[in-house]
Design a protein around this motif. Sequence first.
Motif, PDB file in Angstrom:
ATOM      1  N   HIS A 263       5.872 -14.658  -8.489  1.00  0.00           N
ATOM      2  CA  HIS A 263       6.370 -13.608  -9.372  1.00  0.00           C
ATOM      3  C   HIS A 263       6.683 -12.345  -8.588  1.00  0.00           C
ATOM      4  O   HIS A 263       6.000 -12.010  -7.620  1.00  0.00           O
ATOM      5  CB  HIS A 263       5.336 -13.293 -10.453  1.00  0.00           C
ATOM      6  CG  HIS A 263       4.999 -14.474 -11.319  1.00  0.00           C
ATOM      7  ND1 HIS A 263       5.903 -15.043 -12.184  1.00  0.00           N
ATOM      8  CD2 HIS A 263       3.860 -15.194 -11.448  1.00  0.00           C
ATOM      9  CE1 HIS A 263       5.332 -16.052 -12.808  1.00  0.00           C
ATOM     10  NE2 HIS A 263       4.101 -16.173 -12.382  1.00  0.00           N
ATOM     11  N   VAL A 264       7.736 -11.642  -9.017  1.00  0.00           N
ATOM     12  CA  VAL A 264       8.127 -10.391  -8.367  1.00  0.00           C
ATOM     13  C   VAL A 264       8.567  -9.391  -9.440  1.00  0.00           C
ATOM     14  O   VAL A 264       8.962  -9.767 -10.541  1.00  0.00           O
ATOM     15  CB  VAL A 264       9.289 -10.598  -7.376  1.00  0.00           C
ATOM     16  CG1 VAL A 264       8.893 -11.549  -6.257  1.00  0.00           C
ATOM     17  CG2 VAL A 264      10.545 -11.102  -8.083  1.00  0.00           C
ATOM     18  N   HIS A 265       8.483  -8.111  -9.086  1.00  0.00           N
ATOM     19  CA  HIS A 265       9.141  -7.065  -9.873  1.00  0.00           C
ATOM     20  C   HIS A 265      10.542  -6.893  -9.312  1.00  0.00           C
ATOM     21  O   HIS A 265      10.725  -6.733  -8.106  1.00  0.00           O
ATOM     22  CB  HIS A 265       8.389  -5.734  -9.760  1.00  0.00           C
ATOM     23  CG  HIS A 265       7.074  -5.716 -10.485  1.00  0.00           C
ATOM     24  ND1 HIS A 265       6.976  -5.760 -11.850  1.00  0.00           N
ATOM     25  CD2 HIS A 265       5.800  -5.646 -10.014  1.00  0.00           C
ATOM     26  CE1 HIS A 265       5.707  -5.715 -12.206  1.00  0.00           C
ATOM     27  NE2 HIS A 265       4.968  -5.661 -11.118  1.00  0.00           N
ATOM     28  N   LEU A 266      11.546  -6.920 -10.175  1.00  0.00           N
ATOM     29  CA  LEU A 266      12.938  -6.817  -9.734  1.00  0.00           C
ATOM     30  C   LEU A 266      13.529  -5.456 -10.109  1.00  0.00           C
ATOM     31  O   LEU A 266      13.388  -4.998 -11.246  1.00  0.00           O
ATOM     32  CB  LEU A 266      13.771  -7.934 -10.378  1.00  0.00           C
ATOM     33  CG  LEU A 266      15.270  -7.881 -10.101  1.00  0.00           C
ATOM     34  CD1 LEU A 266      15.555  -8.135  -8.613  1.00  0.00           C
ATOM     35  CD2 LEU A 266      16.018  -8.903 -10.967  1.00  0.00           C
ATOM     36  N   TYR A 267      14.185  -4.842  -9.143  1.00  0.00           N
ATOM     37  CA  TYR A 267      14.944  -3.611  -9.370  1.00  0.00           C
ATOM     38  C   TYR A 267      16.407  -3.896  -9.055  1.00  0.00           C
ATOM     39  O   TYR A 267      16.723  -4.495  -8.030  1.00  0.00           O
ATOM     40  CB  TYR A 267      14.441  -2.480  -8.478  1.00  0.00           C
ATOM     41  CG  TYR A 267      13.070  -1.974  -8.852  1.00  0.00           C
ATOM     42  CD1 TYR A 267      12.918  -0.797  -9.593  1.00  0.00           C
ATOM     43  CD2 TYR A 267      11.927  -2.657  -8.468  1.00  0.00           C
ATOM     44  CE1 TYR A 267      11.667  -0.326  -9.944  1.00  0.00           C
ATOM     45  CE2 TYR A 267      10.665  -2.196  -8.813  1.00  0.00           C
ATOM     46  CZ  TYR A 267      10.541  -1.041  -9.547  1.00  0.00           C
ATOM     47  OH  TYR A 267       9.291  -0.584  -9.899  1.00  0.00           O
TER      48      TYR A 267
ATOM     49  N   GLU B 298      -2.061 -13.693 -12.154  1.00  0.00           N
ATOM     50  CA  GLU B 298      -1.019 -13.163 -11.282  1.00  0.00           C
ATOM     51  C   GLU B 298      -0.111 -12.170 -11.990  1.00  0.00           C
ATOM     52  O   GLU B 298       0.437 -11.273 -11.354  1.00  0.00           O
ATOM     53  CB  GLU B 298      -0.180 -14.316 -10.726  1.00  0.00           C
ATOM     54  CG  GLU B 298      -0.939 -15.238  -9.788  1.00  0.00           C
ATOM     55  CD  GLU B 298      -0.116 -16.446  -9.384  1.00  0.00           C
ATOM     56  OE1 GLU B 298       1.086 -16.485  -9.755  1.00  0.00           O
ATOM     57  OE2 GLU B 298      -0.645 -17.347  -8.725  1.00  0.00           O
ATOM     58  N   VAL B 299       0.084 -12.326 -13.302  1.00  0.00           N
ATOM     59  CA  VAL B 299       1.070 -11.490 -14.010  1.00  0.00           C
ATOM     60  C   VAL B 299       0.468 -10.658 -15.135  1.00  0.00           C
ATOM     61  O   VAL B 299       1.193  -9.913 -15.806  1.00  0.00           O
ATOM     62  CB  VAL B 299       2.208 -12.371 -14.591  1.00  0.00           C
ATOM     63  CG1 VAL B 299       2.966 -13.070 -13.477  1.00  0.00           C
ATOM     64  CG2 VAL B 299       1.669 -13.386 -15.589  1.00  0.00           C
ATOM     65  N   ASP B 300      -0.826 -10.770 -15.350  1.00  0.00           N
ATOM     66  CA  ASP B 300      -1.445 -10.114 -16.506  1.00  0.00           C
ATOM     67  C   ASP B 300      -1.128  -8.624 -16.576  1.00  0.00           C
ATOM     68  O   ASP B 300      -0.680  -8.119 -17.608  1.00  0.00           O
ATOM     69  CB  ASP B 300      -2.958 -10.330 -16.483  1.00  0.00           C
ATOM     70  CG  ASP B 300      -3.627  -9.784 -17.725  1.00  0.00           C
ATOM     71  OD1 ASP B 300      -3.365 -10.319 -18.820  1.00  0.00           O
ATOM     72  OD2 ASP B 300      -4.387  -8.808 -17.608  1.00  0.00           O
ATOM     73  N   ALA B 301      -1.347  -7.901 -15.498  1.00  0.00           N
ATOM     74  CA  ALA B 301      -1.068  -6.461 -15.510  1.00  0.00           C
ATOM     75  C   ALA B 301       0.436  -6.187 -15.541  1.00  0.00           C
ATOM     76  O   ALA B 301       0.896  -5.228 -16.182  1.00  0.00           O
ATOM     77  CB  ALA B 301      -1.701  -5.807 -14.285  1.00  0.00           C
TER      78      ALA B 301
END
Length: 248
Positions: A3-7, A191-194
């Motif tokens: 998982h990643v944050h995408l900008y 991994e993605v909860d927050a």
Amino acid sequence: GRHVHLYVAGIYWGVYTLHERPDHHFAESYRGGESRDYNVLKHNLGDVVHGDDTDLVRFRDLLADRDLESPELFTEVDALVDLEDFARYMLLNYWAGNTDWSHQNWYASSAGGAADPRIRFHAWDSELTLKDRDEDVTDKDDPDSPTWFHRRLIENPAYQALFAEMVRTARVGGILDPDFTSGLYRQRLAEVDAAIRAESARWGDNRRRRPYTRGEEWIEERDRLLERWFPRRTEEVLGQLEDAGWLR
């Protein structure tokens, strides 16, 4: 995948999953040999990603033209297809209740230059899973697809015994033990909860005035799966497989 944050051009675009595509380069990295030697298909016999469809057509023709109960057929097919891996692949999709398969959303690869050149099937685009606890996809029989192959192979006593033994070992303490499956899900949750808070802030109000939030919808779905789906799904699927006559 991870998982990643995408900008996009500095604008936050949400939580995405980067993942591998099971093409000839993927096959080389996991199975050895040279990528140029791999044959890879996607969705159906006509959709060749790389190489050709010779191996899968031969597999199809063996099941279409031969006595399905013949011991010799099992030997021939096992030389062409990794049947243990195939049985595990089928069990995964039956257990998950994959409703967007096998008329599409599957890959298959094979290669003469690899240490094990046999055909292997790969899961793909499997988000329509883990829905209703009683979802039953064992009646699927899509032409020239994994379900078509399986429903003919299961008429062969040797394959049927292989499949039944895999189910037996997976049931208690194995890959389909509820403690194991829910444990894997908890790992992914962590991994993605927050990060779900950021996803909610970006897209939670899409087509909805009151946003979807981690504290409500996310928690509700998490608890549904952990409290009601995972504890009972394996026994539900075992009943489906027994009703199909595949565990005799």
